[in-house]
Motif scaffolding. Structure first.
Motif, PDB file in Angstrom:
ATOM      1  N   PRO A 140      -9.514  -0.657 -11.333  1.00 16.98           N
ATOM      2  CA  PRO A 140      -9.933  -1.834 -10.569  1.00 16.98           C
ATOM      3  C   PRO A 140      -9.757  -1.624  -9.064  1.00 16.98           C
ATOM      4  N   SER A 141     -10.554  -2.374  -8.304  1.00 18.70           N
ATOM      5  CA  SER A 141     -10.395  -2.336  -6.847  1.00 18.70           C
ATOM      6  C   SER A 141     -10.403  -3.773  -6.329  1.00 18.70           C
ATOM      7  N   ALA A 142      -9.466  -4.054  -5.423  1.00 20.24           N
ATOM      8  CA  ALA A 142      -9.335  -5.408  -4.881  1.00 20.24           C
ATOM      9  C   ALA A 142     -10.188  -5.544  -3.630  1.00 20.24           C
ATOM     10  N   GLN A 143     -10.877  -6.676  -3.521  1.00 15.55           N
ATOM     11  CA  GLN A 143     -11.652  -7.004  -2.320  1.00 15.55           C
ATOM     12  C   GLN A 143     -11.260  -8.424  -1.939  1.00 15.55           C
ATOM     13  N   GLY A 144     -10.207  -8.523  -1.157  1.00 11.44           N
ATOM     14  CA  GLY A 144      -9.657  -9.834  -0.827  1.00 11.44           C
ATOM     15  C   GLY A 144      -9.000 -10.411  -2.071  1.00 11.44           C
ATOM     16  N   LEU A 160      -1.091 -13.278  -7.341  1.00 13.92           N
ATOM     17  CA  LEU A 160      -1.293 -12.594  -8.618  1.00 13.92           C
ATOM     18  C   LEU A 160      -2.231 -11.400  -8.546  1.00 13.92           C
ATOM     19  N   GLY A 161      -3.052 -11.307  -7.512  1.00  8.40           N
ATOM     20  CA  GLY A 161      -4.042 -10.232  -7.403  1.00  8.40           C
ATOM     21  C   GLY A 161      -3.472  -8.840  -7.629  1.00  8.40           C
ATOM     22  N   PRO A 162      -2.456  -8.438  -6.865  1.00  8.56           N
ATOM     23  CA  PRO A 162      -1.894  -7.092  -7.049  1.00  8.56           C
ATOM     24  C   PRO A 162      -1.286  -6.874  -8.439  1.00  8.56           C
ATOM     25  N   LYS A 163      -0.659  -7.911  -9.001  1.00  3.17           N
ATOM     26  CA  LYS A 163      -0.073  -7.780 -10.342  1.00  3.17           C
ATOM     27  C   LYS A 163      -1.156  -7.553 -11.388  1.00  3.17           C
ATOM     28  N   ILE A 164      -2.258  -8.303 -11.275  1.00  2.00           N
ATOM     29  CA  ILE A 164      -3.356  -8.155 -12.238  1.00  2.00           C
ATOM     30  C   ILE A 164      -3.991  -6.779 -12.088  1.00  2.00           C
ATOM     31  N   ARG A 174      -4.867  -1.371 -14.321  1.00  2.00           N
ATOM     32  CA  ARG A 174      -4.808   0.077 -14.086  1.00  2.00           C
ATOM     33  C   ARG A 174      -3.875   0.755 -15.098  1.00  2.00           C
ATOM     34  N   GLU A 175      -2.754   0.092 -15.434  1.00  2.41           N
ATOM     35  CA  GLU A 175      -1.776   0.699 -16.341  1.00  2.41           C
ATOM     36  C   GLU A 175      -2.110   0.508 -17.814  1.00  2.41           C
ATOM     37  N   SER A 176      -3.127  -0.299 -18.118  1.00  3.16           N
ATOM     38  CA  SER A 176      -3.521  -0.474 -19.518  1.00  3.16           C
ATOM     39  C   SER A 176      -4.156   0.832 -19.989  1.00  3.16           C
ATOM     40  N   ASP A 177      -4.261   1.008 -21.301  1.00  2.00           N
ATOM     41  CA  ASP A 177      -4.818   2.249 -21.835  1.00  2.00           C
ATOM     42  C   ASP A 177      -6.343   2.197 -21.961  1.00  2.00           C
ATOM     43  N   GLN A 211      -6.730  -7.822 -24.000  1.00  2.76           N
ATOM     44  CA  GLN A 211      -5.471  -7.198 -24.410  1.00  2.76           C
ATOM     45  C   GLN A 211      -4.587  -6.811 -23.231  1.00  2.76           C
ATOM     46  N   VAL A 212      -5.068  -7.027 -22.005  1.00  4.38           N
ATOM     47  CA  VAL A 212      -4.267  -6.731 -20.813  1.00  4.38           C
ATOM     48  C   VAL A 212      -3.403  -7.946 -20.500  1.00  4.38           C
TER      49      VAL A 212
END
Length: 186
Positions: free
Chosen positions: A92-96, A75-79, A84-87, A40-41
């Motif tokens: 999430p945390s990005a690793q590369g 796309l990484g930062p957008k995803i 994070r903004e979904s309810d 749903q995200v």
């Protein structure tokens, strides 16, 4: 339209209602990680909003972590922001290029709230099934009124439709109990 057509149609629609209910249950988060939670995200991709599963590979790392591997570099930062903004209450945390989504453990209060949501969804599914039963019975009465079937045929079809309805509602109840047990399991 004959009685057999009515029965076949209502049985098909009831099966679809149960499938839709199963899909709703899959979206309800339990303590375990499940890739379907992110269905749903939606993330912006070239001007349109698309589900994360269409722009990234969503897999399980272990019972408590989901990994999201975007197919394109930018796309990484957008995803990550969309998750994070979904309810869903996920962080999430990005690793590369890889995004890790840990599933936080559920509190007792949140578990109770989720069981109420499950019961509500179950009740909605049962109402849908009962509406299908009503529509099928009305079609049978219309056939009787038009003198296409006998009163005995109409009574028999109502009994058969009621048995089908009872079986479908019992299946929905079983799904609700299973999901509640899954949510309440610590």
């Amino acid at each position: 339209m004959s009685i057999a057509d009515i029965k076949k149609t209502v049985e098909h629609k009831m099966l679809k209602s149960v499938e839709a209910f199963k899909n709703e249950l899959a979206k309800i988060r339990t303590g375990r990680a499940h890739p379907g939670i992110l269905d749903q995200v939606h993330v912006e991709y070239y001007g349109s909003m698309v589900p994360v599963s269409q722009v990234a590979n969503v897999t399980l790392i272990d019972a408590r972590n989901i990994s999201v591997q975007p197919w394109e570099k930018g796309l990484g930062p957008k995803i990550e922001k969309a998750i994070r903004e979904s309810d869903l209450g996920l962080n999430p945390s990005a690793q590369g290029d890889l995004i890790r989504v840990p599933m936080p453990p559920l509190t007792e209060e949140r578990r109770r709230d989720l069981t109420k949501v499950v019961r509500g969804e179950g009740e909605d599914a049962k109402v849908a099934v009962r509406n299908l039963r009503r529509d099928a019975n009305e079609q049978a009465k219309r056939l009787l009124k038009d003198k296409e079937i006998t009163e005995d045929d109409e009574r028999r079809s109502q009994d058969d439709i009621q048995k089908l309805t009872d079986r479908t509602i019992a299946e929905i109840d079983k799904l609700v109990q299973g999901k509640e047990a899954e949510i309440l399991a610590v």
